[in-house]
Design an enzyme around this catalytic site. Structure first.
Site: not given
Ligand code: URA
Length: 273
Positions: A116
């Site tokens: 993310d």
């Molecule tokens: N899980 C998440 O919620 N975000 C990420 O960036 C990676 C794994």
């Protein structure tokens, strides 16, 4: 093994990019070599900067010495900082991880999976489309280790629910390894630099270590939310056999041969399934 020269569809390519990719000089330096008349393609001096070559057919020399692009796929890892999208281009011109890795030297480079925008940590890149696909395939069970600063302090019941496979809106998550990290754990300060302080509401927070092998969107955030603890900061410190050793935030490095070998072993594992 895929061959980027045959398969990335980016050829012919600009001569200065070819020279940079062949390790002759930076792109700017390669341009200077060209304008100085030191670069020949099939025996003819090429000094025009827009000129293109096809590495499958053309013979490129600098000062009479032949240059070649390494046909082996590229593998590198980025220590992704927060604030970058995991994509190689964005229609809204937001910052992307493409700005942080050497795309000119490695045409066809792409991220394996995603983090993310606000997540930091290990992001693998390759030009090897086969390997990327194999590592993301659910049957490979490639483990990813995350460290999350969360609101409140999960108790043993919360952790046991994660370990058993907590229910998410799109079905149960696979069982995870889950533990509370102590402030003495070196990973603790990666997400809680000033120690486990207090969240906005005055509630105490904690740092959780989580190992999963699925890759659903926002998976860790959803898993922690499902047991009542919002993720405030998230960091991935390991992807399969890879760790961020030797990298500072925002930096990248090529994988070492033994790391590529370990990824290859994972790929072969899939083929045996
Ligand atoms: N899980 C998440 O919620 N975000 C990420 O960036 C990676 C794994």
């Amino acid at each position: 093994m895929s061959d980027p020269i045959r398969e990335d569809g980016l050829y012919p390519m600009r001569l200065q990019r070819f020279l940079a990719r062949a390790g002759v000089a930076s792109r700017r330096g390669s341009e200077r070599l060209m304008t100085a008349g030191r670069v020949r393609v099939n025996g003819i001096v090429v000094s025009e900067l827009g000129s293109k070559v096809d590495p499958r057919r053309d013979v490129v020399t600098v000062d009479g010495i032949e240059c070649r692009i390494e046909a082996r796929p590229a593998y590198l890892m980025l220590y992704k900082p927060a604030g970058y999208l995991t994509t190689m281009s964005d229609p809204y011109a937001r910052p992307t991880v493409a700005a942080l890795v050497p795309v000119d030297e490695f045409p066809g480079l792409y991220p394996v999976g995603r983090l993310d925008m606000d997540t930091t940590g290990l992001l693998l890149f390759t030009t090897d489309g086969d390997l990327g696909q194999a590592l993301l395939h659910p049957s490979r069970h490639v483990t990813k280790h995350y460290v999350a600063l969360v609101s409140g302090t999960p108790d043993e019941r919360d952790l046991d629910r994660l370990r058993a496979g907590v229910m998410l809106e799109d079905g149960p998550a696979a069982p995870a390894r889950a533990e509370l990290l102590s402030p003495r754990d070196p990973l603790f300060s990666v997400v809680a630099p000033r120690g486990a302080g207090r969240t906005g509401g005055g509630e105490k927070n904690a740092v959780v270590g989580l190992t999963i092998h699925e890759g659903r969107k926002h998976q860790v955030k959803k898993m922690m939310q499902a047991v009542g603890h919002k993720v405030l900061r998230l960091h991935r410190d390991a992807f399969g056999p890879l760790t961020l050793s030797g990298l500072a935030e925002g930096g990248w490095r090529k994988l070492h041969d033994d790391e590529v070998g370990a990824l290859e072993a994972l790929r072969k594992g899939r083929e045996q399934l």
